[in-house]
Design an enzyme around this catalytic site. Structure first.
Site, PDB file in Angstrom:
ATOM      1  N   ASP A  46      27.990 -23.926   9.211  1.00  0.00           N
ATOM      2  CA  ASP A  46      28.941 -22.920   8.753  1.00  0.00           C
ATOM      3  C   ASP A  46      29.714 -23.433   7.545  1.00  0.00           C
ATOM      4  O   ASP A  46      30.321 -24.502   7.591  1.00  0.00           O
ATOM      5  CB  ASP A  46      29.926 -22.602   9.891  1.00  0.00           C
ATOM      6  CG  ASP A  46      30.964 -21.565   9.490  1.00  0.00           C
ATOM      7  OD1 ASP A  46      30.764 -20.380   9.806  1.00  0.00           O
ATOM      8  OD2 ASP A  46      31.986 -21.942   8.872  1.00  0.00           O
ATOM      9  N   TYR A  51      35.673 -23.146   0.925  1.00  0.00           N
ATOM     10  CA  TYR A  51      35.649 -24.560   1.297  1.00  0.00           C
ATOM     11  C   TYR A  51      35.256 -25.458   0.122  1.00  0.00           C
ATOM     12  O   TYR A  51      35.496 -26.660   0.159  1.00  0.00           O
ATOM     13  CB  TYR A  51      34.657 -24.811   2.440  1.00  0.00           C
ATOM     14  CG  TYR A  51      34.932 -24.062   3.716  1.00  0.00           C
ATOM     15  CD1 TYR A  51      36.123 -23.363   3.928  1.00  0.00           C
ATOM     16  CD2 TYR A  51      33.981 -24.049   4.732  1.00  0.00           C
ATOM     17  CE1 TYR A  51      36.349 -22.663   5.102  1.00  0.00           C
ATOM     18  CE2 TYR A  51      34.209 -23.358   5.912  1.00  0.00           C
ATOM     19  CZ  TYR A  51      35.384 -22.663   6.090  1.00  0.00           C
ATOM     20  OH  TYR A  51      35.601 -21.979   7.251  1.00  0.00           O
ATOM     21  N   LYS A  76      30.861 -17.504   3.731  1.00  0.00           N
ATOM     22  CA  LYS A  76      31.885 -16.452   3.753  1.00  0.00           C
ATOM     23  C   LYS A  76      32.387 -16.211   2.333  1.00  0.00           C
ATOM     24  O   LYS A  76      32.528 -17.155   1.558  1.00  0.00           O
ATOM     25  CB  LYS A  76      33.076 -16.866   4.634  1.00  0.00           C
ATOM     26  CG  LYS A  76      32.694 -17.440   5.974  1.00  0.00           C
ATOM     27  CD  LYS A  76      33.920 -17.924   6.732  1.00  0.00           C
ATOM     28  CE  LYS A  76      33.519 -18.842   7.868  1.00  0.00           C
ATOM     29  NZ  LYS A  76      33.123 -20.189   7.397  1.00  0.00           N
ATOM     30  N   HIS A 109      35.671 -13.191   4.683  1.00  0.00           N
ATOM     31  CA  HIS A 109      36.471 -14.297   5.211  1.00  0.00           C
ATOM     32  C   HIS A 109      37.791 -13.829   5.831  1.00  0.00           C
ATOM     33  O   HIS A 109      38.218 -14.377   6.852  1.00  0.00           O
ATOM     34  CB  HIS A 109      36.741 -15.300   4.091  1.00  0.00           C
ATOM     35  CG  HIS A 109      36.944 -16.696   4.590  1.00  0.00           C
ATOM     36  ND1 HIS A 109      36.634 -17.803   3.848  1.00  0.00           N
ATOM     37  CD2 HIS A 109      37.432 -17.177   5.756  1.00  0.00           C
ATOM     38  CE1 HIS A 109      36.914 -18.905   4.539  1.00  0.00           C
ATOM     39  NE2 HIS A 109      37.405 -18.547   5.687  1.00  0.00           N
ATOM     40  N   LEU A 191      38.235 -26.598  19.165  1.00  0.00           N
ATOM     41  CA  LEU A 191      38.856 -27.727  19.863  1.00  0.00           C
ATOM     42  C   LEU A 191      40.354 -27.792  19.582  1.00  0.00           C
ATOM     43  O   LEU A 191      41.010 -28.777  19.916  1.00  0.00           O
ATOM     44  CB  LEU A 191      38.192 -29.041  19.442  1.00  0.00           C
ATOM     45  CG  LEU A 191      36.693 -29.137  19.736  1.00  0.00           C
ATOM     46  CD1 LEU A 191      36.111 -30.427  19.178  1.00  0.00           C
ATOM     47  CD2 LEU A 191      36.434 -29.052  21.231  1.00  0.00           C
ATOM     48  N   ILE A 230      31.976 -23.464  16.567  1.00  0.00           N
ATOM     49  CA  ILE A 230      31.593 -24.297  15.424  1.00  0.00           C
ATOM     50  C   ILE A 230      32.601 -25.437  15.249  1.00  0.00           C
ATOM     51  O   ILE A 230      33.387 -25.438  14.296  1.00  0.00           O
ATOM     52  CB  ILE A 230      31.450 -23.461  14.140  1.00  0.00           C
ATOM     53  CG1 ILE A 230      32.629 -22.486  13.958  1.00  0.00           C
ATOM     54  CG2 ILE A 230      30.139 -22.705  14.127  1.00  0.00           C
ATOM     55  CD1 ILE A 230      32.659 -21.809  12.596  1.00  0.00           C
ATOM     56  N   LYS A 232      34.166 -28.835  14.061  1.00  0.00           N
ATOM     57  CA  LYS A 232      33.937 -29.563  12.806  1.00  0.00           C
ATOM     58  C   LYS A 232      34.132 -31.051  13.040  1.00  0.00           C
ATOM     59  O   LYS A 232      35.133 -31.485  13.605  1.00  0.00           O
ATOM     60  CB  LYS A 232      34.840 -29.037  11.703  1.00  0.00           C
ATOM     61  CG  LYS A 232      36.309 -28.902  12.062  1.00  0.00           C
ATOM     62  CD  LYS A 232      37.013 -28.024  11.063  1.00  0.00           C
ATOM     63  CE  LYS A 232      38.475 -27.828  11.413  1.00  0.00           C
ATOM     64  NZ  LYS A 232      39.127 -26.797  10.626  1.00  0.00           N
ATOM     65  N   ARG A 238      30.493 -37.909  17.838  1.00  0.00           N
ATOM     66  CA  ARG A 238      31.096 -36.644  18.255  1.00  0.00           C
ATOM     67  C   ARG A 238      30.095 -35.501  18.162  1.00  0.00           C
ATOM     68  O   ARG A 238      30.083 -34.600  18.997  1.00  0.00           O
ATOM     69  CB  ARG A 238      32.314 -36.341  17.373  1.00  0.00           C
ATOM     70  CG  ARG A 238      33.469 -37.282  17.568  1.00  0.00           C
ATOM     71  CD  ARG A 238      34.351 -36.868  18.735  1.00  0.00           C
ATOM     72  NE  ARG A 238      35.271 -37.932  19.071  1.00  0.00           N
ATOM     73  CZ  ARG A 238      36.362 -38.241  18.379  1.00  0.00           C
ATOM     74  NH1 ARG A 238      36.646 -37.570  17.279  1.00  0.00           N
ATOM     75  NH2 ARG A 238      37.151 -39.212  18.783  1.00  0.00           N
ATOM     76  N   ASN A 242      29.273 -33.167  21.230  1.00  0.00           N
ATOM     77  CA  ASN A 242      29.540 -31.726  21.174  1.00  0.00           C
ATOM     78  C   ASN A 242      28.366 -30.892  21.654  1.00  0.00           C
ATOM     79  O   ASN A 242      28.551 -29.780  22.168  1.00  0.00           O
ATOM     80  CB  ASN A 242      29.920 -31.321  19.750  1.00  0.00           C
ATOM     81  CG  ASN A 242      31.290 -31.817  19.346  1.00  0.00           C
ATOM     82  OD1 ASN A 242      32.081 -32.264  20.190  1.00  0.00           O
ATOM     83  ND2 ASN A 242      31.589 -31.751  18.053  1.00  0.00           N
TER      84      ASN A 242
END
Length: 276
Positions: A46, A51, A76, A109, A191, A230, A232, A238, A242
């Protein structure tokens, strides 16, 4: 290596239930993260124009060694591409930076309701979907009122609404609305937006029962709610953790205990605020 299960969208395409969030990684960091993530079993990446890392995501895709058709790529378009026809150039720019012929999912977005351009933008998205440059189209940070306008004034129901969801911000009303209309809810910051959620004693307690980390307990909560998540991270360990959430199940009592983490209806990002 485990792959996340696929969830069917309302247009017949399928989305991997767990993916890699890439904000706020830069081009170099994200290219390395994509390669590592794919190595560990991720097939869903994603990103977003906002970003500033689509080029890096594209470099990671090229270097990951997995066929494009096996990957699910989301981007997005933000406020600069809202308004009739503006998303055409927006998507072309994203595709060029990503080095792709199409994306699997394109999202508005934010609704930015004060501009009142999200309906005309959505009509352009419908045209982009028909052109084949994007498989599925959806929205992000849309509230039920914004979606109701799309239902009334356009032809295609969004496949996905990506919103901030976690046990501390469960968004029960929005999720129920999405489900009622066949829209998959996708959780960003699953999270928690900070480390506070993962430090909750109830997560450590539940995790000890199953030999799982607090983060794995939270992602299992998303899985059992039927959500797409999603998380990150650029940490390979990790990433592996996940995806390792399909070999245990939270009990009814566990889920009730997690309800105590709800921070209330005013928590989270507002649709008018460009916070994600």
């Amino acid at each position: 290596m485990a792959l996340a299960p696929l969830i069917e969208l309302n247009d017949g395409h399928k989305i991997p239930q767990l993916g890699l969030g890439t904000w706020p990684l830069d081009d170099t960091q994200v290219a390395e993260a994509v390669v590592e993530a794919v190595k560990h079993g991720y097939r869903h990446i994603d990103t977003a124009v906002k970003y500033g890392n689509e080029t890096g995501v594209g470099n990671g895709i090229k270097a990951c060694g997995v066929d494009r058709e096996e990957l699910f790529i989301t981007t997005k378009l933000d406020g600069g591409f809202q308004g009739s026809g503006k998303a055409v150039a927006g998507l072309d720019g994203s595709l060029e930076r990503l080095g792709l012929d199409y994306v699997d999912l394109l999202l508005i977005h934010w609704p930015l309701p004060r501009r009142d351009e999200f309906v005309s933008t959505w009509k352009t998205f419908e045209e982009l979907q028909a052109s084949g440059k994007v498989r599925s189209i959806g929205v992000s940070n849309f509230k039920p009122a914004h979606l109701d306008r799309l239902f009334a004034e356009t032809d295609v129901i969004p496949a996905v609404n990506q919103i901030q969801v976690s046990p501390s911000i469960p968004r029960s009303v929005a999720r129920a609305f999405n489900e009622q209309h066949g829209i998959v809810t996708e959780s960003y910051s699953p999270l928690g937006a900070s480390s506070d959620l993962l430090n909750a004693p109830v997560l450590a307690s539940i995790g000890r029962k199953y030999g799982k980390t607090p983060g794995q307990v939270v992602l299992r909560w998303h899985v059992q709610q039927g959500l797409v998540a999603i998380p990150k991270t650029s940490n390979p360990q990790r990433m592996q953790e996940n995806l390792d959430v399909y070999n245990f199940e939270l009990t009814h009592d566990d889920l009730l205990a997690l309800e105590t983490l709800d921070a209330g209806p005013d928590a989270g990002v507002d649709s008018d605020v460009q916070g994600h």
